[in-house]
Design a protein around this motif. Structure first.
Motif, PDB file in Angstrom:
ATOM      1  N   MET A   1       0.842  -1.202   0.000  1.00  0.00           N
ATOM      2  CA  MET A   1       0.000   0.000   0.000  1.00  0.00           C
ATOM      3  C   MET A   1       0.876   1.252   0.000  1.00  0.00           C
ATOM      4  N   SER A   2       1.914   1.237  -0.817  1.00  0.00           N
ATOM      5  CA  SER A   2       2.899   2.314  -0.836  1.00  0.00           C
ATOM      6  C   SER A   2       2.287   3.666  -1.225  1.00  0.00           C
ATOM      7  N   ALA A   3       1.320   3.663  -2.152  1.00  0.00           N
ATOM      8  CA  ALA A   3       0.712   4.927  -2.592  1.00  0.00           C
ATOM      9  C   ALA A   3      -0.050   5.592  -1.439  1.00  0.00           C
ATOM     10  N   PHE A   4      -0.733   4.793  -0.634  1.00  0.00           N
ATOM     11  CA  PHE A   4      -1.478   5.327   0.507  1.00  0.00           C
ATOM     12  C   PHE A   4      -0.516   5.945   1.526  1.00  0.00           C
ATOM     13  N   ILE A   5       0.575   5.249   1.826  1.00  0.00           N
ATOM     14  CA  ILE A   5       1.569   5.743   2.793  1.00  0.00           C
ATOM     15  C   ILE A   5       2.241   7.005   2.258  1.00  0.00           C
ATOM     16  N   GLU A   6       2.546   7.027   0.955  1.00  0.00           N
ATOM     17  CA  GLU A   6       3.190   8.196   0.360  1.00  0.00           C
ATOM     18  C   GLU A   6       2.294   9.425   0.440  1.00  0.00           C
ATOM     19  N   ASN A   7       1.009   9.223   0.289  1.00  0.00           N
ATOM     20  CA  ASN A   7       0.055  10.335   0.389  1.00  0.00           C
ATOM     21  C   ASN A   7       0.051  10.930   1.796  1.00  0.00           C
ATOM     22  N   ILE A   8       0.177  10.080   2.806  1.00  0.00           N
ATOM     23  CA  ILE A   8       0.258  10.549   4.195  1.00  0.00           C
ATOM     24  C   ILE A   8       1.533  11.371   4.397  1.00  0.00           C
ATOM     25  N   ARG A   9       2.640  10.897   3.853  1.00  0.00           N
ATOM     26  CA  ARG A   9       3.912  11.621   3.987  1.00  0.00           C
ATOM     27  C   ARG A   9       3.854  12.986   3.319  1.00  0.00           C
ATOM     28  N   ASP A  10       3.209  13.052   2.152  1.00  0.00           N
ATOM     29  CA  ASP A  10       3.065  14.343   1.455  1.00  0.00           C
ATOM     30  C   ASP A  10       2.265  15.323   2.308  1.00  0.00           C
ATOM     31  N   ALA A  11       1.197  14.819   2.931  1.00  0.00           N
ATOM     32  CA  ALA A  11       0.375  15.677   3.789  1.00  0.00           C
ATOM     33  C   ALA A  11       1.170  16.139   5.009  1.00  0.00           C
ATOM     34  N   GLN A  12       2.013  15.265   5.560  1.00  0.00           N
ATOM     35  CA  GLN A  12       2.860  15.638   6.691  1.00  0.00           C
ATOM     36  C   GLN A  12       3.832  16.757   6.311  1.00  0.00           C
ATOM     37  N   ASN A  13       4.407  16.630   5.129  1.00  0.00           N
ATOM     38  CA  ASN A  13       5.367  17.642   4.675  1.00  0.00           C
ATOM     39  C   ASN A  13       4.703  19.004   4.514  1.00  0.00           C
ATOM     40  N   LYS A  14       3.493  19.020   3.948  1.00  0.00           N
ATOM     41  CA  LYS A  14       2.762  20.277   3.795  1.00  0.00           C
ATOM     42  C   LYS A  14       2.438  20.891   5.153  1.00  0.00           C
ATOM     43  N   THR A  15       1.992  20.054   6.073  1.00  0.00           N
ATOM     44  CA  THR A  15       1.631  20.531   7.409  1.00  0.00           C
ATOM     45  C   THR A  15       2.866  21.060   8.145  1.00  0.00           C
ATOM     46  N   ILE A  59      -7.702  11.627   8.803  1.00  0.00           N
ATOM     47  CA  ILE A  59      -8.815  10.715   9.126  1.00  0.00           C
ATOM     48  C   ILE A  59      -8.583   9.359   8.465  1.00  0.00           C
ATOM     49  N   GLY A  60      -8.151   9.386   7.219  1.00  0.00           N
ATOM     50  CA  GLY A  60      -7.859   8.141   6.506  1.00  0.00           C
ATOM     51  C   GLY A  60      -6.741   7.357   7.160  1.00  0.00           C
ATOM     52  N   ALA A  61      -5.727   8.075   7.644  1.00  0.00           N
ATOM     53  CA  ALA A  61      -4.600   7.411   8.309  1.00  0.00           C
ATOM     54  C   ALA A  61      -5.058   6.723   9.595  1.00  0.00           C
ATOM     55  N   VAL A  62      -5.863   7.430  10.405  1.00  0.00           N
ATOM     56  CA  VAL A  62      -6.373   6.840  11.655  1.00  0.00           C
ATOM     57  C   VAL A  62      -7.250   5.629  11.345  1.00  0.00           C
ATOM     58  N   ALA A  63      -8.081   5.753  10.310  1.00  0.00           N
ATOM     59  CA  ALA A  63      -8.952   4.634   9.919  1.00  0.00           C
ATOM     60  C   ALA A  63      -8.126   3.414   9.525  1.00  0.00           C
ATOM     61  N   MET A  64      -7.003   3.658   8.829  1.00  0.00           N
ATOM     62  CA  MET A  64      -6.150   2.546   8.430  1.00  0.00           C
ATOM     63  C   MET A  64      -5.359   1.989   9.604  1.00  0.00           C
ATOM     64  N   TYR A  65      -4.943   2.854  10.534  1.00  0.00           N
ATOM     65  CA  TYR A  65      -4.273   2.364  11.742  1.00  0.00           C
ATOM     66  C   TYR A  65      -5.215   1.445  12.518  1.00  0.00           C
ATOM     67  N   LYS A 105      -9.497   1.675  -4.032  1.00  0.00           N
ATOM     68  CA  LYS A 105      -8.358   0.884  -4.501  1.00  0.00           C
ATOM     69  C   LYS A 105      -7.480   0.455  -3.332  1.00  0.00           C
ATOM     70  N   ASN A 106      -7.295   1.346  -2.365  1.00  0.00           N
ATOM     71  CA  ASN A 106      -6.467   1.016  -1.200  1.00  0.00           C
ATOM     72  C   ASN A 106      -7.102  -0.084  -0.358  1.00  0.00           C
ATOM     73  N   ILE A 107      -8.449  -0.053  -0.250  1.00  0.00           N
ATOM     74  CA  ILE A 107      -9.132  -1.100   0.515  1.00  0.00           C
ATOM     75  C   ILE A 107      -8.988  -2.447  -0.177  1.00  0.00           C
ATOM     76  N   GLU A 108      -9.044  -2.458  -1.496  1.00  0.00           N
ATOM     77  CA  GLU A 108      -8.857  -3.711  -2.233  1.00  0.00           C
ATOM     78  C   GLU A 108      -7.451  -4.260  -2.002  1.00  0.00           C
ATOM     79  N   LEU A 109      -6.469  -3.373  -1.909  1.00  0.00           N
ATOM     80  CA  LEU A 109      -5.110  -3.807  -1.600  1.00  0.00           C
ATOM     81  C   LEU A 109      -5.024  -4.351  -0.177  1.00  0.00           C
ATOM     82  N   TYR A 110      -5.717  -3.671   0.747  1.00  0.00           N
ATOM     83  CA  TYR A 110      -5.731  -4.120   2.138  1.00  0.00           C
ATOM     84  C   TYR A 110      -6.324  -5.526   2.252  1.00  0.00           C
ATOM     85  N   LYS A 111      -7.332  -5.812   1.449  1.00  0.00           N
ATOM     86  CA  LYS A 111      -7.987  -7.119   1.490  1.00  0.00           C
ATOM     87  C   LYS A 111      -7.067  -8.252   1.063  1.00  0.00           C
ATOM     88  N   GLN A 112      -5.930  -7.914   0.487  1.00  0.00           N
ATOM     89  CA  GLN A 112      -4.964  -8.936   0.085  1.00  0.00           C
ATOM     90  C   GLN A 112      -3.965  -9.261   1.194  1.00  0.00           C
TER      91      GLN A 112
END
Length: 278
Positions: A1-15, A59-65, A105-112
């Motif tokens: 789920m690298s794309a999901f994690i990368e999106n979180i990192r981008d948001a962290q950098n902006k913040t 919110i998405g990050a907490v939901a995935m955690y 798409k991320n949930i489908e990856l999680y299901k694997q």
């Protein structure tokens, strides 16, 4: 789920840029502008847009955690699996929530992942509940008109569930039952009042000055309350009218049958434990 994690990192950098690089005034800019006459200012609108996007990612990050602990919020989104599940405290994520904050798409990856697949395998090994039994297990609702369906899967019900079903079937006057004062079951018969009191202490206090009268005690709005004792614990039964002698006899028989069964199981367990010690 690298794309999901990368999106979180981008948001962290902006913040981090807002909070750490642009300083104190930037951190409180939104609060300051919200009370100004410059709400259409492009800088303000950019800050608001960035804040909303960051909040969405968070919110998405907490939901995935949450899903890293167990996959139940996603498992229970599947109707076939929820019909095989127990009465979990967890509630499923909605399709809208997943789409907006995690991504389909991320949930489908999680299901694997192994954690999802292993949990799914465990849930799917359970017998699928029919609608009547599902309502009892998950909502504590007993529909007498579906008693035939209930009997087909009585083995899926807990001790509390089974006792509630048998009590409900003793009389159509019964709208609700409190097993041991705490486990609340309703039926297809409507109660005469809208109050719901859960807690053994409430009923113990109510019966404290009733002497040995365990049946047909006036309760609320024309209803009555009765109780039966099984293995030292009372179950409280509401009725929309007083029970007749036959109904009281049935309820007492239920209490004796369940107590005898409990004692027999205790003896069996004790005997088995003794055997294990040898």
């Amino acid at each position: 789920m690298s794309a999901f994690i990368e999106n979180i990192r981008d948001a962290q950098n902006k913040t981090n840029k807002y909070v750490h690089k642009q300083g104190y005034s930037s951190f409180y800019t939104t609060q300051r502008y919200s009370w100004s006459d410059h709400r259409e200012d492009k800088v303000y609108l950019k800050i608001v847009a960035d804040f909303e996007e960051t909040l969405k990612v968070a919110i998405g990050a907490v939901a995935m955690y949450r899903l890293a602990i167990d996959p139940l919020p996603v498992i229970l989104m599947d109707e076939d699996m929820i019909m095989r599940s127990g009465d979990f405290v967890t509630e499923p994520y909605s399709e809208e929530f997943v789409d907006k904050y995690i991504g389909l798409k991320n949930i489908e990856l999680y299901k694997q992942t192994d954690i999802y697949q292993e949990f799914k395998e465990s849930i799917m090994s359970h017998e699928k509940q029919n609608e009547a039994v599902f309502d009892i297990i998950h909502w504590q609702i007993i529909d007498r008109s579906k008693f035939e369906d209930i009997t087909k899967q009585m083995h899926l019900l807990s001790y509390m569930d089974r006792l509630a079903v048998v009590i409900m079937m003793a009389s159509t006057k019964i709208p609700q039952v409190y097993i041991e004062g705490c486990f609340h079951y309703t039926s297809d018969v409507k109660a005469t009042h809208s109050d719901t009191v859960i807690g053994a202490s409430y009923y113990e206090d109510f019966f404290a000055n009733k002497g040995n009268n365990n049946f047909n005690v006036p309760f609320k709005d024309g209803s009555y309350i009765s109780r039966i004792k099984i293995n030292g614990e009372f179950s409280y039964i509401e009725s929309n009218g007083p029970f007749d002698n036959m109904e009281i006899g049935v309820l007492n028989h239920i209490a004796k049958t369940f107590e005898d069964a409990y004692i027999a199981q205790e003896k069996q367990l004790k005997s088995w434990l003794e055997e294990q010690k040898k």
